[in-house]
Structures are given as structure tokens and as C-alpha cells.
Design a protein around this motif. Structure first.
Motif, short mmCIF file in Angstrom:
data_model
loop_
_atom_site.label_atom_id
_atom_site.label_comp_id
_atom_site.label_asym_id
_atom_site.label_seq_id
_atom_site.Cartn_x
_atom_site.Cartn_y
_atom_site.Cartn_z
N ILE A 136 2.35 -1.12 0.15
CA ILE A 136 2.85 -2.31 -0.57
C ILE A 136 1.74 -3.36 -0.58
O ILE A 136 1.42 -3.99 0.45
N ASN A 137 1.11 -3.49 -1.73
CA ASN A 137 0.06 -4.49 -1.94
C ASN A 137 0.72 -5.85 -2.15
O ASN A 137 0.99 -6.25 -3.29
N ASN A 138 0.99 -6.52 -1.05
CA ASN A 138 1.75 -7.77 -1.14
C ASN A 138 0.86 -9.00 -0.97
O ASN A 138 1.15 -10.06 -1.52
N CYS A 139 -0.26 -8.83 -0.24
CA CYS A 139 -1.13 -9.96 0.06
C CYS A 139 -1.60 -10.66 -1.21
O CYS A 139 -1.93 -10.01 -2.19
N GLY A 140 -1.61 -11.97 -1.18
CA GLY A 140 -2.11 -12.71 -2.34
C GLY A 140 -2.03 -14.20 -2.09
O GLY A 140 -1.29 -14.66 -1.22
N ARG A 141 -2.83 -14.96 -2.85
CA ARG A 141 -2.77 -16.42 -2.77
C ARG A 141 -2.59 -17.00 -4.16
O ARG A 141 -3.11 -16.45 -5.13
N SER A 184 3.98 6.19 -3.07
CA SER A 184 4.26 5.03 -3.93
C SER A 184 3.24 3.93 -3.66
O SER A 184 2.96 3.63 -2.49
N ILE A 185 2.72 3.39 -4.73
CA ILE A 185 1.87 2.20 -4.60
C ILE A 185 2.60 1.07 -5.30
O ILE A 185 2.80 1.09 -6.52
N VAL A 186 3.03 0.12 -4.49
CA VAL A 186 3.85 -0.98 -4.99
C VAL A 186 3.02 -2.26 -4.90
O VAL A 186 2.49 -2.58 -3.83
N THR A 187 2.89 -2.97 -6.00
CA THR A 187 2.05 -4.16 -6.00
C THR A 187 2.86 -5.38 -6.39
O THR A 187 3.59 -5.35 -7.39
N VAL A 188 2.73 -6.41 -5.58
CA VAL A 188 3.47 -7.64 -5.88
C VAL A 188 2.64 -8.47 -6.87
O VAL A 188 1.60 -9.03 -6.52
#
Ligand code: NAP
Length: 337
Positions: A136-141, A184-188
Motif C-alpha cells: 500500500i503506497n500510502n506515504c505522501g505530502r 496487489s499494489i494499492v496507491t493512495v
């Protein structure tokens, strides 16, 4: 064969169905596919139990809540972000609120900007758990500044973190999934990955870039039908995202993070995300009204969406320039924070 009378009754009922649909839409907080999945689809606790899930940005906000709900589903977890002490706090709470054992959760500090470390971090996960089922690619600013006043370095930092960092970690994980044949590659992403977002030109660009990248990657992976590429597009959700946003300069903090009253509870957003993952949904729109309506306008009635956007954006920019809380300024006169 259906006779003429039955057809007439069906035809007469059409406005009734339309009315029911409209009424439902008023109370929806996700797109039709996701709402359908949440009512009739697989339950996350049935589908995600025992899977190895790597969550980036797990030390606060959406990522932290993902850790708790995944732990309750019985997933084995890798928790990543920069602040190890915060990750350990999240791990402790995961152990308290679930049946997981200490060895089921790996705290793996990671700076998404240090791309050279991504191979070694991925190897560490594979060595520990033997596989990765879900990333889960959740990191972000985010960003709160006007383009005209913002240093180009901020744009570079946003793209390095939100876009290149995500692409880089995905590059390390995907080969394991293609070898496994599943994953699964899930991106926020964000509503800003679909629509224009005033005060967030660089953030919106980075999320649009993610949408383009993963939509194209999904097309490249048609030989791997069991690999899911999923994009999550939340509207405003309670978290630290505004507090941590970039401003006019890379190291200048946000001075008015604003109130969060109008935002969706983090737990609801994460629940819907997990429903989407458990049901293989490729794109999820998660937002309370009227933001959800906004997604549909952008998707299906662009010209009207531009008309509405311009009115709201004007108000938002005016409030921002006046030093007011820009985030709650879409529909009402903003309160100072
Ligand atoms: N909340 C919203 O309204 C909203 C709406 C749409 C989309 N989103 C998206 O949702 C995602 C999660 O955001 P959030 O709302 O939960 O915000 P948040 O509370 O600020 O969480 C951001 C997370 O990213 C981590 N992070 C930041 N820089 C990092 C780096 N260089 N390397 C590794 N980890 C880093 C932070 O941990 P450390 O500081 O410990 O590294 C933190 O765990 C983001 O992609 C955001 O764009 C949020």
C-alpha cells in the motif's frame, strides 16, 4: 415472453428507480462500485487474513488507521515511515487491538526519498516474511501555497516524494509479485489526482502523475490477471496531511492547518479502502458529499465541473490570501484556526 402490460409497468417505474438512485447518492460516501462491494462483496476480514501487507506512511493518519484495521483482519504487517518511535507506537496498538503476535508485525523505517535503500528494504521484507501480498503506497505530502509564490524546489520535492518515491518502491516489489503470479499494489492518490486543486498545483501534478503511471502499468500487466493495480482517491480525510504539507519553501511549515470538522473520519475511509482491496476494485472514489458529486461531475460533465471549480477555487484562494483556513472555505466563510 413479457407482455405489453408488464413492459408498461416497468417503463412507468423508471422515474421511481431514478428517484431512489438519487436519494441513495445523497447519502453515499464512495463511488457506486465501491458502495456495491461494501454491501454485497467480500468482507476484508475474510479476504485479507494472513496476507503480508506492506504499508508506507504508517506512522500517522490514513496509514496508521490502515495498520489497525489490517491487524484486526489478521494480516501480517510491515509498517514503514521515517519516524521509528511512532511506528513502534502503532505496532504496540496493533498488538493490543488484534490477535497478532509480535513476530507478525515488522517495523521497517524507510525514507521514501532515499531510493537507493528501496532494494535492500524490500529484500529485508522478503527475508522476514517470504513474500509480499499487498503493497500500500500510502506515504505522501500535500501542499498549501499559490504557484506564483512557490519555489520550484517545492515542486521537485513533491515529485520526488509522491511520484518517484512511489514508483521506485513499486519497482522493487512488483518483480516478486510477477514471480508469485499474484499480488496487489494499492496507491493512495487523491481527488487532486483527478481534478484541479487550487493551492496544491504541485501536489495535484504529483497525484495526476501517479494516476497516469499506474493506469499505464495496469495495461502492461494484462498477462498477470491476478495482479491488482488499484488507485484510491480520497477526498478530505481527518489526518496530519495539512499540518505536514509543503508551503512556499521546502522547509517552511504550514501556519494555519485549519479545522478538520468537515472531513471524513479516517476509520471510514480506511474501511472502504479495505473493502475495495478485498474486492479487487481498480479505482476507488472515497468522499463525503458534496465532494463525491464533484468526482462525478469531473468524470462525466467536465464543462459544468469547471464552472463549479472556478467559483469554489476563487473563494478558497481569497480566504487563503486573507490568512483564513482555506480547507474549510469551500462552502462557508472560513473560521480562523
Ligand atoms: N488526509 C486527506 O485528506 C487525504 C486526501 C487525499 C489523499 N491523501 C493521501 O493519503 C496519503 C496519506 O496521508 P495522510 O492524510 O495520512 O497524511 P499524514 O497523516 O501526514 O501521513 C503521511 C505519512 O507519510 C509519511 N511520510 C512523509 N514523508 C515520508 C518520507 N520521506 N518517507 C517515508 N514516509 C514519509 C509520514 O511519516 P513520517 O513523517 O514518520 O515519515 C506519515 O506516516 C497521502 O498520500 C496523501 O496524499 C490524504
Amino acid at each position: 415472453q413479457m407482455d405489453c402490460g408488464a413492459l408498461c409497468v416497468l417503463w412507468c417505474l423508471t422515474p421511481f428507480y431514478f428517484l431512489i438512485g438519487c436519494l441513495c447518492f445523497v447519502f453515499m460516501d464512495a463511488d457506486f462500485t465501491l458502495m456495491w462491494a461494501s454491501m454485497l462483496g467480500n468482507k476484508p476480514e475474510n479476504k485479507l487474513k494472513g496476507l503480508v501487507v506492506w504499508v508506507t506512511g504508517a506512522s500517522s493518519g490514513i496509514g496508521e488507521e490502515l495498520a489497525y484495521q489490517l491487524a484486526r483482519c489478521g494480516s501480517r504487517l510491515i509498517l514503514s515511515a521515517r519516524r521509528e518511535d511512532e511506528l513502534n507506537r502503532v505496532k504496540r496498538h496493533c498488538l493490543e487491538c488484534s490477535n497478532l503476535q509480535d513476530e507478525n508485525i515488522l517495523v521497517l523505517p524507510l525514507d521514501l526519498l532515499e531510493r537507493s535503500s528501496h532494494e535492500e528494504k524490500t529484500k529485508a521484507v522478503i527475508e522476514y516474511f517470504g513474500c509480499i501480498d499487498i503493497l500500500i503506497n500510502n506515504c505522501g505530502r500535500s501542499q498549501r501555497s499559490l504557484y506564483i509564490e512557490t519555489s520550484i524546489d517545492v515542486y521537485q520535492a513533491l515529485m520526488e516524494l509522491n511520484f518517484l518515491g512511489t514508483v521506485s518502491i513499486t519497482k522493487q516489489v512488483l518483480p516478486h509479485m510477477t514471480r508469485q503470479g499474484t499480488g496487489s499494489i494499492v496507491t493512495v492518490s487523491s481527488v487532486a489526482g483527478i481534478a484541479g486543486a487550487p493551492l496544491a498545483t504541485g501536489y495535484s501534478a504529483s497525484k495526476h502523475a501517479l494516476q497516469g503511471f499506474f493506469n499505464s502499468l495496469r495495461c502492461e500487466l494484462t498477462d498477470f490477471p491476478n495482479i491488482l493495480i488499484s488507485m484510491v482517491c480520497p477526498g478530505p480525510v481527518k489526518s496530519q496531511v495539512v499540518h505536514n504539507a509543503f508551503t512556499e519553501e521546502v522547509n517552511k511549515p504550514v501556519t494555519t492547518p485549519g479545522n478538520q470538522d468537515h472531513k471524513m473520519p479516517t476509520s471510514r475511509c480506511v474501511h472502504l479502502m479495505l473493502v475495495g482491496i478485498a474486492n479487487g476494485v481498480k479505482e476507488m472514489w472515497i468522499a463525503q458529499q458534496p465532494f463525491l458529486l464533484y468526482y462525478y461531475l469531473w468524470q462525466y460533465i467536465r464543462t459544468f465541473a469547471w464552472f463549479i471549480t472556478n467559483i469554489l477555487a476563487r473563494k478558497r484562494v481569497q480566504n487563503f490570501k486573507a490568512g483564513l483556513d482555506a480547507d474549510s472555505a469551500y462552502f462557508t466563510k472560513a473560521k480562523t484556526s
